[in-house]
Design a protein around this motif. Structure first.
Motif, mmCIF file in Angstrom:
data_model
loop_
_atom_site.group_PDB
_atom_site.id
_atom_site.type_symbol
_atom_site.label_atom_id
_atom_site.label_comp_id
_atom_site.label_asym_id
_atom_site.label_seq_id
_atom_site.Cartn_x
_atom_site.Cartn_y
_atom_site.Cartn_z
ATOM 1 N N HIS A 93 1.066 31.793 -78.459
ATOM 2 C CA HIS A 93 0.463 32.833 -77.624
ATOM 3 C C HIS A 93 -1.063 32.768 -77.648
ATOM 4 O O HIS A 93 -1.710 33.131 -76.654
ATOM 5 C CB HIS A 93 0.947 34.211 -78.067
ATOM 6 C CG HIS A 93 2.347 34.515 -77.639
ATOM 7 N ND1 HIS A 93 2.729 34.580 -76.322
ATOM 8 C CD2 HIS A 93 3.477 34.756 -78.364
ATOM 9 C CE1 HIS A 93 4.016 34.850 -76.238
ATOM 10 N NE2 HIS A 93 4.499 34.960 -77.463
ATOM 11 N N ARG A 145 -1.874 30.344 -74.967
ATOM 12 C CA ARG A 145 -1.638 30.908 -73.630
ATOM 13 C C ARG A 145 -2.832 31.732 -73.174
ATOM 14 O O ARG A 145 -3.146 31.773 -71.981
ATOM 15 C CB ARG A 145 -0.389 31.797 -73.628
ATOM 16 C CG ARG A 145 0.924 31.051 -73.619
ATOM 17 C CD ARG A 145 2.099 32.020 -73.496
ATOM 18 N NE ARG A 145 2.355 32.434 -72.137
ATOM 19 C CZ ARG A 145 1.988 33.594 -71.603
ATOM 20 N NH1 ARG A 145 1.318 34.473 -72.337
ATOM 21 N NH2 ARG A 145 2.271 33.884 -70.355
ATOM 22 N N LYS A 146 -3.510 32.373 -74.107
ATOM 23 C CA LYS A 146 -4.626 33.248 -73.745
ATOM 24 C C LYS A 146 -5.805 32.481 -73.167
ATOM 25 O O LYS A 146 -6.621 33.053 -72.431
ATOM 26 C CB LYS A 146 -5.083 34.046 -74.967
ATOM 27 C CG LYS A 146 -4.090 35.099 -75.432
ATOM 28 C CD LYS A 146 -4.612 35.837 -76.660
ATOM 29 C CE LYS A 146 -3.610 36.873 -77.147
ATOM 30 N NZ LYS A 146 -4.087 37.566 -78.371
ATOM 31 N N SER A 188 -5.153 31.588 -65.008
ATOM 32 C CA SER A 188 -4.013 31.876 -64.142
ATOM 33 C C SER A 188 -4.542 32.460 -62.847
ATOM 34 O O SER A 188 -5.686 32.933 -62.774
ATOM 35 C CB SER A 188 -3.034 32.843 -64.813
ATOM 36 O OG SER A 188 -3.651 34.099 -65.038
ATOM 37 N N TYR A 210 -2.281 37.815 -61.233
ATOM 38 C CA TYR A 210 -1.485 38.354 -62.332
ATOM 39 C C TYR A 210 -0.408 37.376 -62.793
ATOM 40 O O TYR A 210 0.436 37.736 -63.610
ATOM 41 C CB TYR A 210 -0.819 39.669 -61.897
ATOM 42 C CG TYR A 210 -1.808 40.734 -61.477
ATOM 43 C CD1 TYR A 210 -2.655 41.333 -62.405
ATOM 44 C CD2 TYR A 210 -1.910 41.126 -60.139
ATOM 45 C CE1 TYR A 210 -3.570 42.302 -62.016
ATOM 46 C CE2 TYR A 210 -2.818 42.084 -59.742
ATOM 47 C CZ TYR A 210 -3.648 42.664 -60.679
ATOM 48 O OH TYR A 210 -4.558 43.614 -60.304
ATOM 49 N N ASN A 211 -0.440 36.178 -62.288
ATOM 50 C CA ASN A 211 0.595 35.199 -62.599
ATOM 51 C C ASN A 211 0.619 34.849 -64.084
ATOM 52 O O ASN A 211 -0.426 34.741 -64.721
ATOM 53 C CB ASN A 211 0.364 33.936 -61.773
ATOM 54 C CG ASN A 211 1.292 32.812 -62.150
ATOM 55 O OD1 ASN A 211 1.006 32.042 -63.057
ATOM 56 N ND2 ASN A 211 2.417 32.737 -61.488
ATOM 57 N N GLN A 212 1.822 34.663 -64.616
ATOM 58 C CA GLN A 212 1.996 34.249 -66.014
ATOM 59 C C GLN A 212 2.746 32.922 -66.131
ATOM 60 O O GLN A 212 2.667 32.263 -67.160
ATOM 61 C CB GLN A 212 2.766 35.329 -66.793
ATOM 62 C CG GLN A 212 2.039 36.655 -66.885
ATOM 63 C CD GLN A 212 0.723 36.539 -67.632
ATOM 64 O OE1 GLN A 212 0.655 35.990 -68.727
ATOM 65 N NE2 GLN A 212 -0.335 37.064 -67.034
ATOM 66 N N LYS A 223 0.691 29.791 -67.029
ATOM 67 C CA LYS A 223 0.343 29.677 -68.438
ATOM 68 C C LYS A 223 1.482 29.017 -69.220
ATOM 69 O O LYS A 223 1.249 28.115 -70.046
ATOM 70 C CB LYS A 223 0.048 31.065 -69.029
ATOM 71 C CG LYS A 223 -1.216 31.736 -68.512
ATOM 72 C CD LYS A 223 -1.324 33.147 -69.067
ATOM 73 C CE LYS A 223 -2.616 33.818 -68.675
ATOM 74 N NZ LYS A 223 -3.771 33.355 -69.446
ATOM 75 N N ASN A 224 2.708 29.475 -68.962
ATOM 76 C CA ASN A 224 3.859 28.927 -69.683
ATOM 77 C C ASN A 224 4.029 27.437 -69.418
ATOM 78 O O ASN A 224 4.255 26.649 -70.338
ATOM 79 C CB ASN A 224 5.131 29.675 -69.276
ATOM 80 C CG ASN A 224 5.091 31.144 -69.627
ATOM 81 O OD1 ASN A 224 4.379 31.557 -70.546
ATOM 82 N ND2 ASN A 224 5.840 31.950 -68.905
#
Length: 411
Positions: A71, A74-75, A79, A82-84, A87-88
């Motif tokens: 995590h 990931r920060k 992106s 608001y997409n996540q 990141k993944n």
């Protein structure tokens, strides 16, 4: 001048640094990972410890909880809105490099694994000597060899009829009316010739169900995206609502590349508005479908967080105009638009670091309210640990499930 949609990587080292880096290979963290249900597992092993096979759970890295490490990386990944999912996907494909960037480079790294008896065991891992490091690619549909520590995978489900570095076309052994077109980029050379060849093969094989795989397609040329849509659309369509830039300050020109090409773009292609904005009106023209070799059957698009820029724009338009069903995960790129067209590098005068700066804002013809998200799939699909372990593809399985229910195309 080549027109591009938004690029993912926007900062590069100086030219001197890149020349140095070619002769100094970094010691990346030698394990790639994936996360499922807040647990971290090995997805590929480039280390000197062969017993760390795919699917082993990592509980600690250098004494830190593996999930916290995941995590923390990931920060630092950008992106779109608001997409996540971007990141993944970025961490899944680039964990070794990002770990080195953030935590520092070492000759050996300590990892703690949970063994089959649920006991913790520590290893010191290093890159295997003379091992060519390969960035994990999209999840393979048909592995040819079993992964160590698992049962042998099923026989290949696809027959490849065309393959190149940019595109692969395969026909399903389970259903010969289905073809899978895997495009890994829109930054290709002679895309006109490529598309003619691909869609001629699709027509010749009487394909009724076409699966367009845009997973991990980071985008590229606007023209390549537009032409693909012309092969797939059945009615005239508009891909972009507007493409415009803010007034460009001339004092920055000496720090950027592509100055001549950009000047031609602004003088010949663009129209200057009274407030100083530059508008590319040709981008908003209506596109006509291709009559020769155009595809008229059922269309399914596979997406994930690595579907960025031009691949997101393509997906957004085909979904909006009700031409395709989208399956998978939210695209990493925005649904309503992106930055595009001229994207020069600006070289900072002191550090010589190069920053890529998009000059134009492109809005798609999608008229829905902008929610700051990517293209949301019509049928969301989540990968489980067993999917990763077995090299399975639940996205494609969803396509087969839908085909059995559809009445859009009849033999």
């Amino acid at each position: 001048m080549k027109w591009y949609t938004a690029v993912i990587h926007t900062v590069r080292g100086s030219k001197g640094f890149e020349r140095w880096r070619k002769h100094h290979t970094p010691n990346d963290f030698p394990l790639s990972v994936f996360e499922v249900d807040n647990r971290i597992f090995i997805s590929s092993n480039m280390s000197n410890q062969p017993e760390l096979y795919k699917g082993k759970e990592i509980v600690k890295i250098e004494g830190r909880p593996a999930l916290d490490t995941y995590h923390s990386l990931r920060k630092i990944v950008i992106s779109d809105g608001y997409n996540q999912t971007f990141k993944n996907t970025t961490i899944l494909n680039n964990f070794p490099m990002y770990y080195r960037y953030w935590y520092g480079e070492k000759d050996k790294y300590e990892v703690t694994i949970l063994d089959s008896l649920k006991q913790e065991k520590s290893y010191f891992v290093a890159l295997k000597k003379n091992e060519k490091k390969v960035r994990p690619a999209n999840i393979p549909l048909t592995p040819t060899t079993p992964v160590t520590g698992q049962v042998r995978p099923p026989e290949p489900a696809m027959i490849r009829i065309y393959g190149s570095k940019n595109a692969t076309l395969s026909i399903s052994k389970r259903d010969s009316s289905l073809a899978l077109l895997d495009l890994n980029t829109f930054s290709m050379g002679n895309y006109r010739k490529l598309y003619r060849k691909l869609f001629r093969e699709i027509e010749r094989n009487h394909i009724q169900h076409l699966v367009l795989d845009l997973r991990n397609n980071g985008g590229g040329k606007v023209a390549a995206s537009n032409l693909l849509m012309r092969y797939l659309m059945q009615e005239p369509f508009q891909a972009y609502r507007s493409v415009e830039s803010l007034p460009i300050k001339k004092e920055y020109n000496r720090y950027t590349n592509e100055r001549v090409a950009r000047m031609i773009l602004m003088k010949v292609i663009c129209k200057k508005m009274d407030d100083g904005r530059l508008v590319i009106r040709s981008a908003t023209r209506v596109q006509k479908p291709k009559k020769k070799h155009g595809f008229h059957g059922d269309l399914y698009i596979l997406t994930n967080g690595g579907s960025f820029s031009a691949s997101s724009i393509t997906t957004a338009n085909l979904q909006f105009w009700k031409r395709a069903v989208v399956i998978g995960r939210e695209t990493g790129g925005g649904r309503n638009g992106c930055t595009a067209w001229a994207i020069p590098y600006m070289t900072l005068p002191e550090s010589q670091v190069r920053i890529r700066i998009p000059l134009f804002k492109a809005l798609t013809a999608v008229t829905d309210t902008n929610q700051g998200r990517g293209v949301m799939p019509d049928y969301p699909v989540a990968f489980t640990s067993m999917d990763f372990m077995g090299n399975l593809d639940p996205d494609l399985e969803k396509v087969y499930e839908l085909i059995q229910k559809t009445t859009l195309v009849k033999k």
